[in-house]
Design an enzyme around this catalytic site. Structure first.
Site, PDB file in Angstrom:
ATOM      1  N   SER A 107       1.047  -0.740   0.143  1.00 39.94           N
ATOM      2  CA  SER A 107       0.099   0.094   0.388  1.00 39.94           C
ATOM      3  C   SER A 107       0.839   1.485  -0.543  1.00 39.94           C
ATOM      4  O   SER A 107       1.781   1.391   0.802  1.00 39.94           O
ATOM      5  CB  SER A 107      -0.839   0.254   1.110  1.00 39.94           C
ATOM      6  OG  SER A 107      -1.428   1.088   1.194  1.00 39.94           O
ATOM      7  N   TYR A 130      -2.283   5.166  -3.975  1.00 39.35           N
ATOM      8  CA  TYR A 130      -2.966   6.131  -3.545  1.00 39.35           C
ATOM      9  C   TYR A 130      -2.772   7.084  -4.360  1.00 39.35           C
ATOM     10  O   TYR A 130      -1.252   8.051  -4.303  1.00 39.35           O
ATOM     11  CB  TYR A 130      -3.839   6.686  -2.599  1.00 39.35           C
ATOM     12  CG  TYR A 130      -4.785   5.071  -1.356  1.00 39.35           C
ATOM     13  CD1 TYR A 130      -5.818   5.108  -2.386  1.00 39.35           C
ATOM     14  CD2 TYR A 130      -4.303   4.769  -0.369  1.00 39.35           C
ATOM     15  CE1 TYR A 130      -6.487   4.227  -2.038  1.00 39.35           C
ATOM     16  CE2 TYR A 130      -4.728   3.796  -0.076  1.00 39.35           C
ATOM     17  CZ  TYR A 130      -6.482   3.679  -0.726  1.00 39.35           C
ATOM     18  OH  TYR A 130      -6.388   2.460   0.154  1.00 39.35           O
ATOM     19  N   THR A 156      -5.543   1.739  -7.205  1.00 36.11           N
ATOM     20  CA  THR A 156      -6.766   1.530  -5.688  1.00 36.11           C
ATOM     21  C   THR A 156      -7.647   2.849  -6.623  1.00 36.11           C
ATOM     22  O   THR A 156      -7.501   3.857  -6.634  1.00 36.11           O
ATOM     23  CB  THR A 156      -6.845   1.787  -4.674  1.00 36.11           C
ATOM     24  OG1 THR A 156      -5.952   0.561  -4.604  1.00 36.11           O
ATOM     25  CG2 THR A 156      -7.934   1.134  -4.153  1.00 36.11           C
ATOM     26  N   LYS A 207      -7.736  -1.940  -8.953  1.00 34.63           N
ATOM     27  CA  LYS A 207      -8.152  -2.655  -8.039  1.00 34.63           C
ATOM     28  C   LYS A 207      -9.506  -1.495  -7.546  1.00 34.63           C
ATOM     29  O   LYS A 207      -9.840  -0.668  -7.401  1.00 34.63           O
ATOM     30  CB  LYS A 207      -7.564  -2.452  -6.243  1.00 34.63           C
ATOM     31  CG  LYS A 207      -8.089  -3.137  -5.429  1.00 34.63           C
ATOM     32  CD  LYS A 207      -6.521  -3.363  -4.606  1.00 34.63           C
ATOM     33  CE  LYS A 207      -7.140  -4.082  -3.197  1.00 34.63           C
ATOM     34  NZ  LYS A 207      -8.430  -3.267  -2.687  1.00 34.63           N
ATOM     35  N   HIS A 231     -13.118  -3.308  -1.096  1.00 31.54           N
ATOM     36  CA  HIS A 231     -12.353  -2.514  -0.272  1.00 31.54           C
ATOM     37  C   HIS A 231     -12.759  -3.094   1.131  1.00 31.54           C
ATOM     38  O   HIS A 231     -13.107  -2.792   1.943  1.00 31.54           O
ATOM     39  CB  HIS A 231     -12.309  -0.787   0.065  1.00 31.54           C
ATOM     40  CG  HIS A 231     -11.175   0.224   0.068  1.00 31.54           C
ATOM     41  ND1 HIS A 231     -10.573   0.612  -0.528  1.00 31.54           N
ATOM     42  CD2 HIS A 231     -10.436  -0.292   1.186  1.00 31.54           C
ATOM     43  CE1 HIS A 231      -9.483   1.121  -0.090  1.00 31.54           C
ATOM     44  NE2 HIS A 231      -9.262   0.356   1.418  1.00 31.54           N
TER      45      HIS A 231
HETATM   46  C1  FMN Z   1      -6.732  -2.389   7.919  1.00 32.10           C
HETATM   47  C2  FMN Z   1      -6.656  -2.327   6.444  1.00 32.10           C
HETATM   48  C3  FMN Z   1      -6.634  -1.375   5.878  1.00 32.10           C
HETATM   49  C4  FMN Z   1      -6.454  -1.335   4.584  1.00 32.10           C
HETATM   50  N1  FMN Z   1      -5.434  -1.090   3.639  1.00 32.10           N
HETATM   51  C5  FMN Z   1      -5.814  -0.831   1.963  1.00 32.10           C
HETATM   52  C6  FMN Z   1      -5.073   0.294   1.202  1.00 32.10           C
HETATM   53  O1  FMN Z   1      -4.111   1.312   1.669  1.00 32.10           O
HETATM   54  N2  FMN Z   1      -5.028   0.301   0.148  1.00 32.10           N
HETATM   55  C7  FMN Z   1      -6.090  -0.525  -0.585  1.00 32.10           C
HETATM   56  O2  FMN Z   1      -6.330  -0.693  -1.657  1.00 32.10           O
HETATM   57  N3  FMN Z   1      -7.033  -1.785   0.442  1.00 32.10           N
HETATM   58  C8  FMN Z   1      -6.928  -1.246   1.291  1.00 32.10           C
HETATM   59  N4  FMN Z   1      -7.415  -2.523   2.124  1.00 32.10           N
HETATM   60  C9  FMN Z   1      -9.171  -2.944   1.421  1.00 32.10           C
HETATM   61  C10 FMN Z   1      -8.012  -4.486   1.223  1.00 32.10           C
HETATM   62  O3  FMN Z   1      -6.630  -3.808   0.300  1.00 32.10           O
HETATM   63  C11 FMN Z   1      -8.872  -5.538   0.913  1.00 32.10           C
HETATM   64  O4  FMN Z   1      -9.262  -4.454  -0.538  1.00 32.10           O
HETATM   65  C12 FMN Z   1     -10.253  -5.377   1.382  1.00 32.10           C
HETATM   66  O5  FMN Z   1      -9.227  -5.770   2.713  1.00 32.10           O
HETATM   67  C13 FMN Z   1     -10.741  -7.160   1.341  1.00 32.10           C
HETATM   68  O6  FMN Z   1     -11.464  -7.519   2.087  1.00 32.10           O
HETATM   69  P1  FMN Z   1     -11.384  -8.753   3.075  1.00 32.10           P
HETATM   70  O7  FMN Z   1     -10.338  -7.523   4.392  1.00 32.10           O
HETATM   71  O8  FMN Z   1     -12.405  -9.213   3.796  1.00 32.10           O
HETATM   72  O9  FMN Z   1     -10.305  -9.658   3.183  1.00 32.10           O
HETATM   73  C14 FMN Z   1      -7.127  -2.372   3.347  1.00 32.10           C
HETATM   74  C15 FMN Z   1      -8.381  -3.304   3.940  1.00 32.10           C
HETATM   75  C16 FMN Z   1      -7.810  -3.382   5.362  1.00 32.10           C
HETATM   76  C17 FMN Z   1      -9.086  -4.331   6.407  1.00 32.10           C
END
Ligand code: FMN
Length: 355
Positions: A107, A130, A156, A207, A231
């Site tokens: 990320s 981002y 994203t 994404k 997300h």
């Molecule tokens: C704590 C946390 C931080 C996240 N940070 C980002 C991020 O910085 N960039 C991004 O594209 N998605 C981010 N996501 C989304 C994840 O990449 C992913 O799409 C999502 O967690 C998938 O669902 P799940 O948690 O049910 O597996 C984040 C998700 C979580 C849980």
């Protein structure tokens, strides 16, 4: 030495190790958390149609993603603020991914730096973007990513605004209202073009795709991979569970891009459902964060090994030897058996819900 026998035990360890704020940051989602629950519900509404009396002595769960070998069809979704979950932040994730032969997405909003994570291990990894500045800022970032040697880039596209996550402590919400985040509101297909001009044909993931229309546009704009994601329910509330969108996206993409999906995937059975419906690989978000909270890089390796065993077992019990033998004939619609939430795939937790 991190030791847990089941992912349920791992969750209990993570809850014990992480502060209340971190726990809520990981688990929470936007507003009514309907999108989060729909991710799980949609997976629970699919059942298997297993075949019998086939030789399954040798099961191979490996695959490729845009030509890069994966030891199993799983990637580590980008997670911001990893340093709050594990001492070495993204380096711990990178180490676990390298050890398990899978790919990780780094990320923009995690530590350490782009270059430090790149130097941590030589295996293929993707940098997730981002936008936090103007076009020149994006160009400079992509040049840094390329110079550091990343294999691919993911943009994203579901984060024009920051989702209202009501589990977050008010002070945490305040720290997330940073002005630089407003640049996300101007991210468009022109941004995709800008990135492409800088990456010279390297793999590009979009994404946050949630419709067939945008999957088709992604392909039109030259994306190599359409990454279906809401997300983890953290952005727009009241969207569909991601696996419900998978069939329409596969149809729209028509073999011109590989499809990655995430959202609620925490079990080997979940992963195999997506593969049978045409996904190339499955991203894991919260499962990754829980594993890190339970035991850092070692915890994540143990978790991924457990997931690999579940995927292997699922393929064997379905009567297939490898992923290419899967198709939608192995899947049917079914009634869910429990109330969905972020931990509902782990019914043996000491409390039903570990709030
Ligand atoms: C704590 C946390 C931080 C996240 N940070 C980002 C991020 O910085 N960039 C991004 O594209 N998605 C981010 N996501 C989304 C994840 O990449 C992913 O799409 C999502 O967690 C998938 O669902 P799940 O948690 O049910 O597996 C984040 C998700 C979580 C849980």
């Amino acid at each position: 030495m991190v030791s847990f026998n089941t992912v349920t035990e791992m969750l209990v360890m993570a809850k014990r190790n992480l502060s209340h704020d971190e726990w809520d940051y990981i688990n929470g989602a936007a507003e009514s958390e309907t999108s989060l629950r729909r991710n799980r519900l949609a997976l629970d509404c699919l059942a298997f149609r297993p075949r019998i009396l086939r030789d399954v002595r040798n099961i191979d769960v490996s695959t490729t993603l845009l030509g890069s070998k994966l030891k199993m069809p799983v990637v580590l979704a980008p997670i911001g603020g990893l340093q709050r979950m594990t001492k070495n932040g993204a380096n711990d994730v990178d180490k676990a991914a390298a050890e398990c032969g899978i790919m990780n997405f780094i990320s923009t909003v995690t530590e350490p730096s782009i270059e430090e994570v790149a130097a941590n291990s030589p295996h293929n990894k993707v940098y997730q973007i981002y936008v936090r500045g103007d076009d020149q800022w994006v160009r400079n970032l992509v040049r840094r990513i390329m110079k550091a040697g990343y294999w691919g880039v993911a943009l994203t596209v579901d984060s024009a605004f920051y989702g209202n996550r009501e589990r977050l402590h008010p002070s945490l919400i305040a720290t997330r209202r940073v002005a630089a985040r407003d640049w996300q509101k101007g991210v468009t297909w022109d941004t995709v073009k800008l990135i492409q001009d800088e990456i010279g044909g390297k793999p590009l993931f979009i994404k946050g795709v949630m419709t067939a229309e945008d999957a088709a546009l992604s392909v039109e704009h030259g994306a190599h991979s359409v990454y279906i994601s809401n997300h983890g329910g953290r952005q727009l509330d009241h969207v569909l569970g991601n696996i419900e969108t998978l069939p329409e996206v596969i149809k729209a993409v028509d073999g011109k891009a590989e499809v990655v999906i995430d959202g609620g995937f925490v079990r080997g059975t979940d992963v195999v459902k997506a593969l049978a419906l045409g996904a190339r690989a499955v991203g894991i978000g919260r499962l990754q964060a829980w594993a890190l909270g339970a035991g850092g890089a070692e915890g994540l390796v143990a978790c991924l090994r457990a997931l690999e065993i579940e995927i292997t077992t699922t393929l064997g019990l379905l009567g297939v030897q490898n992923i290419s033998q899967l198709d939608s004939s192995y899947i049917t619609k079914a009634m869910p058996v429990r109330h969905p939430h972020e931990h509902s795939a782990f019914p043996h937790l000491p409390e039903d819900r570990m709030l």
